[in-house]
Motif scaffolding. Structure first.
Motif, PDB file in Angstrom:
ATOM      1  N   LEU A  12      27.711  30.883  35.044  1.00 37.22           N
ATOM      2  CA  LEU A  12      28.882  30.910  35.919  1.00 37.22           C
ATOM      3  C   LEU A  12      29.565  29.551  35.972  1.00 37.22           C
ATOM      4  O   LEU A  12      30.781  29.448  36.046  1.00 37.22           O
ATOM      5  N   GLU A  21      26.436  40.129  35.470  1.00 37.29           N
ATOM      6  CA  GLU A  21      27.630  39.744  36.242  1.00 37.29           C
ATOM      7  C   GLU A  21      28.430  38.663  35.526  1.00 37.29           C
ATOM      8  O   GLU A  21      29.665  38.722  35.461  1.00 37.29           O
ATOM      9  N   THR A  22      27.740  37.665  34.990  1.00 39.64           N
ATOM     10  CA  THR A  22      28.428  36.575  34.298  1.00 39.64           C
ATOM     11  C   THR A  22      29.192  37.100  33.090  1.00 39.64           C
ATOM     12  O   THR A  22      30.337  36.703  32.833  1.00 39.64           O
ATOM     13  N   GLN A  43      30.293  40.162  32.604  1.00 38.26           N
ATOM     14  CA  GLN A  43      31.423  40.979  33.046  1.00 38.26           C
ATOM     15  C   GLN A  43      32.606  40.105  33.449  1.00 38.26           C
ATOM     16  O   GLN A  43      33.760  40.395  33.114  1.00 38.26           O
ATOM     17  N   LYS A  44      32.320  39.000  34.167  1.00 38.53           N
ATOM     18  CA  LYS A  44      33.398  38.099  34.592  1.00 38.53           C
ATOM     19  C   LYS A  44      34.041  37.398  33.405  1.00 38.53           C
ATOM     20  O   LYS A  44      35.205  36.997  33.472  1.00 38.53           O
TER      21      LYS A  44
END
Length: 218
Positions: free
Chosen positions: A47, A107-108, A110-111
């Motif tokens: 992130l 999550e990372t 996807q972002k």
């Protein structure tokens, strides 16, 4: 069939130098199938201070084209791969065109705009049938069709924080499916190896150093 789990020491983002270390392991490996960890050329996205994943994919493509795979051997390598509709976290079986893309990006990813894969894949090699799970795919294994196989590959990157929990998940999956699972992980600035052969309650791990775990499957 002999499988070589290649556990390279890499530095985050140093793709050219990392490829040199990986080629050295390829040259030493005795297996018919050589397996590299998740993000083996780059280390995983984060992130904070995340690189441009499209640049990583382009650089990885150039280095993968330069790998020298001994005749009769196959390399399963994971990296970001550009497809017509976007980027995916993908395992490619070189020198074939067979590949499998991570169904459940984290999550990372996807972002960063990385897309999920669209289907599971069964590979056939040396008379053996196997599938691949990448990282969060294991936690979602109940949503992935697992046909009759000889073994599973789990492509991952352990950390001191997640190793106990994830290895428990691997053993539970091996018992539930009655399948050996071969785990490929890397050694780098934040990850610490432990590539392993898991057959229900039996665990044989390489540990936290660069090297090769050779596994013979009858």
């Amino acid at each position: 069939m002999k499988i070589s789990l290649l556990q390279p020491y890499i530095e985050r983002g140093d793709i050219i130098n990392n490829a040199i270390h990986i080629q050295a392991l390829i040259n030493q490996a005795e297996g018919d199938l050589l397996v590299l960890p998740e993000y083996g050329l780059t280390r995983s996205l984060t992130l904070a201070n995340s690189p441009d994943p499209f640049v990583w994919a382009e650089k990885c493509a150039r280095e993968k084209a330069e790998f020298k795979i001994p005749a009769g051997k196959f390399l399963m390598i994971n990296s970001l791969v550009m497809f017509a509709d976007g980027l995916r976290n993908c395992c490619e079986l070189i020198p074939t065109s067979d590949h499998y893309c991570k169904l459940f990006p984290d999550e990372t990813e996807q972002k960063a705009g990385i897309l999920p894969g669209v289907e599971s894949k069964v590979f056939s090699l040396g008379g053996k049938r196997f599938s691949v799970l990448i990282c969060f795919d294991l936690a979602n294994i109940s949503n992935i069709p697992i046909p009759k196989l000889d073994f599973l590959l789990f492509i991952f990157h352990f950390t001191p924080q997640n190793i106990v929990h994830v290895m428990e998940e691997v053993q539970a999956a091996s018992r539930s499916l009655n399948l050996p699972i071969l785990v490929s992980s890397l050694v780098s600035d934040y990850n610490h190896g432990h590539s392993a052969y898991v057959d229900q309650n039996l665990v044989i791990a390489l540990g936290g150093q660069a090297g090769i775990l050779e596994v013979n499957l009858e």
